[in-house]
Design an enzyme around this catalytic site. Sequence first.
Site, PDB file in Angstrom:
ATOM      1  CG  HIS A 128      -4.967   2.435  -1.395  1.00 26.61           C
ATOM      2  ND1 HIS A 128      -5.754   1.433  -0.869  1.00 26.61           N
ATOM      3  CD2 HIS A 128      -4.229   2.915  -0.348  1.00 26.61           C
ATOM      4  CE1 HIS A 128      -5.496   1.305   0.423  1.00 26.61           C
ATOM      5  NE2 HIS A 128      -4.594   2.195   0.767  1.00 26.61           N
ATOM      6  CG  HIS A 155       1.533  -0.258   5.078  1.00 30.95           C
ATOM      7  ND1 HIS A 155       1.029  -1.324   5.782  1.00 30.95           N
ATOM      8  CD2 HIS A 155       0.456   0.504   4.714  1.00 30.95           C
ATOM      9  CE1 HIS A 155      -0.291  -1.214   5.857  1.00 30.95           C
ATOM     10  NE2 HIS A 155      -0.662  -0.122   5.217  1.00 30.95           N
ATOM     11  CG  HIS A 176      -6.113   6.315   2.564  1.00 31.71           C
ATOM     12  ND1 HIS A 176      -6.276   6.068   3.908  1.00 31.71           N
ATOM     13  CD2 HIS A 176      -5.452   5.247   2.067  1.00 31.71           C
ATOM     14  CE1 HIS A 176      -5.725   4.903   4.216  1.00 31.71           C
ATOM     15  NE2 HIS A 176      -5.218   4.373   3.113  1.00 31.71           N
ATOM     16  CG  ASP A 208      -2.109  -0.926   1.061  1.00 34.20           C
ATOM     17  OD1 ASP A 208      -2.155  -1.656   0.052  1.00 34.20           O
ATOM     18  OD2 ASP A 208      -2.982  -0.933   1.946  1.00 34.20           O
TER      19      ASP A 208
END
Length: 293
Positions: free
Chosen positions: A159, A258, A163, A108
């Site tokens: 994504h 991440h 967010h 991510d």
Amino acid sequence: MKKKVILILIVILVSMVVLPNRVIAAPVMQENTSFETPQKEKFLDKVRNTVLNRNYKGFNTQPHEWYYMNKGKSEEQGPPKETSDYVPKYNCYYIGDSSKKIIYLTFDEGYEKGYTPKILDVLKKHNAKAAFFVVKPYIESSPEIVKRMEREGHYVCNHTVNHKSMPSIYDEQKFKSELDGVEKEYKKVTGKEMPKYFRPPMGKYSELSLYYTKKLGYKTIFWSFAYGDWETGNQPSKTEAKKKILSRTHNGTVLLLHAVSKTNADVLDELLTQWEKEGYKIGTLDELVKFKQ
């Protein structure tokens, strides 16, 4: 009359806080309405039922956060029991073939901390392809890295723009704009269409959000492994990270990592080397989806 006004204000405030992006009509107040029992209780029941209504366009709007039942290497991981029916119905994926030593690397990308180039170097060294889930500001601020991801055969996936918690968005056009904005920015930078894979921010979802995602042609990618790697000021040690990741790697693992994690960047080469020794191969999202179809 004062009580009536107060109750109307309560209904309006609760609807704004509890159900953002959804319009709730307050019950019409008649001049002769009595708030003595049982009329008062009937009115309050109506308010409660309206506010707690979890249905919109026929879809459940109850928000959930993805988690997985980690059972170690020997048994297949399980999805959240309360939403297990959503997984096949709305094209959700979180694990691959548990009979084969194939795992899937996903990262991510909320912002660039300076570690993604190193991650890409390591992936290139091992000829491994990963999926990077990016927000629109990431593409805008790191276009060269995004172009490198695409050029080296990685999947650059959606994504959202901001967010946001997607279950909080009831309006279909607002939901769509969160994904469209990323697609357009990606095409602007790379000249390519973005792969139709989506990871919900923070792993938050509802039946409605999964329905919207599927309707837009996307497949939702969850995971069967994640750990506390996103706090840049509180990073796990390399030893701790290796132990946790390797001990929980199983056939078909979809790993969520991440890229803002220095530890992940530092330990990735050792992880890939160990996985190779154990006979694991790194699969792509297309392969993950193909297996499940």
